[in-house]
Design an enzyme around this catalytic site. Sequence first.
Site, PDB file in Angstrom:
ATOM      1  N   TRP A  78       0.884   3.413   0.073  1.00 28.76           N
ATOM      2  CA  TRP A  78       2.193   2.951   0.550  1.00 28.76           C
ATOM      3  C   TRP A  78       3.203   4.041   0.264  1.00 28.76           C
ATOM      4  CZ3 TRP A  78       6.885   2.341  -1.865  1.00 28.76           C
ATOM      5  CH2 TRP A  78       7.835   1.489  -1.272  1.00 28.76           C
ATOM      6  N   SER A 106      -3.806   4.534  -4.166  1.00 29.78           N
ATOM      7  CA  SER A 106      -2.624   3.775  -4.555  1.00 29.78           C
ATOM      8  C   SER A 106      -2.744   2.317  -4.104  1.00 29.78           C
ATOM      9  CB  SER A 106      -1.361   4.440  -4.003  1.00 29.78           C
ATOM     10  OG  SER A 106      -0.195   3.905  -4.583  1.00 29.78           O
ATOM     11  N   MET A 107      -1.874   1.857  -3.197  1.00 25.34           N
ATOM     12  CA  MET A 107      -1.951   0.493  -2.700  1.00 25.34           C
ATOM     13  C   MET A 107      -3.328   0.202  -2.097  1.00 25.34           C
ATOM     14  SD  MET A 107       0.316  -1.457   0.204  1.00 25.34           S
ATOM     15  CE  MET A 107      -0.055  -3.194   0.530  1.00 25.34           C
ATOM     16  N   ASP A 147       1.168  10.467 -13.967  1.00 25.59           N
ATOM     17  CA  ASP A 147       1.595   9.692 -12.800  1.00 25.59           C
ATOM     18  C   ASP A 147       2.819   8.851 -13.166  1.00 25.59           C
ATOM     19  OD1 ASP A 147       1.880   7.848 -10.688  1.00 25.59           O
ATOM     20  OD2 ASP A 147      -0.275   7.823 -10.301  1.00 25.59           O
ATOM     21  N   HIS A 153       1.274  11.279  -9.063  1.00 23.97           N
ATOM     22  CA  HIS A 153       0.661  10.265  -8.201  1.00 23.97           C
ATOM     23  C   HIS A 153      -0.007  10.908  -6.983  1.00 23.97           C
ATOM     24  CE1 HIS A 153       0.087   6.139  -6.981  1.00 23.97           C
ATOM     25  NE2 HIS A 153       0.696   6.335  -5.827  1.00 23.97           N
TER      26      HIS A 153
END
Length: 276
Positions: free
Chosen positions: A32, A98-99, A227, A256
């Site tokens: 995202w 991530s998402m 991160d 990240h």
Amino acid sequence: MTKITIKNKGEAVALNYVDYGQGQAVVLIHGWPLSHKSWEKQMDALVSAGFRVIAYDRRGFGDSSAPWDGYTYDDLAADLDTLINELGLEEVILVGFSMGGGEVVRYLTNHGEQKIAKIALVSSIIPLVKQKADNPAGVPEKVLNEILTALKTDRLKFLTDFHQGFYNYSKAKPTVSAEQLTYDFSIASHAAPQATIKAAQAWMDTDFRKECAGIQVPTLIIHGDADATVPFDTAAKQAHELIKGSQLIAYPEASHGLNVTHAEQLNKDLIAFFKG
């Protein structure tokens, strides 16, 4: 690029994807608020290593259509299941960034492991983002609410700042080029506003801890220990403890967005895991 049509709750959703190479299928699920284009530095390496690489745009992002609703992890995992079935995939390797780690875990929960060979969670939000009494290292709810407010009031300003944090970027320490930040902003800013907000609510609020404990397929977890977007302790460290037999690789001082800043190392680690 190709699209498949998904019927979800009576509404047709066109899901955009690319499909390159031959061999065992690797499905890349983006983070995202980007699109499949965020996998640019991985796709060539994986295809060259002998894999069939499929990367798609989550509904509401990239070139997929953007319904008003349908951004819960159940909905998103159902989209992934349709993609796998429509393409007739077996022995699939799922990679969630991530998402996207949420789609991977929820897919296993709702649709089973029969078609899945391995999974990789890269900079993933798994198992829980939000700070709670039993998740003290998580992101405070106040901070998450501020993100939602910023998305609703000045989404473009938020995205500008967000992508700098994505890479731990500053003028004193330009971890990526200014052009990379502009590219990310262009992708994220063209995502549907309602998708950006509702998908954010999904990754903020969903607790995958019980689901992680049930994962049986071989699992690789890769995360930057610096991160600032998804903290290492509440994500990778906890996921590794919950997923039995999982392998954890921490990238020292990585942000990240390590798929960009540490692309070469990430590609090597993914390929080694896929072929191992």
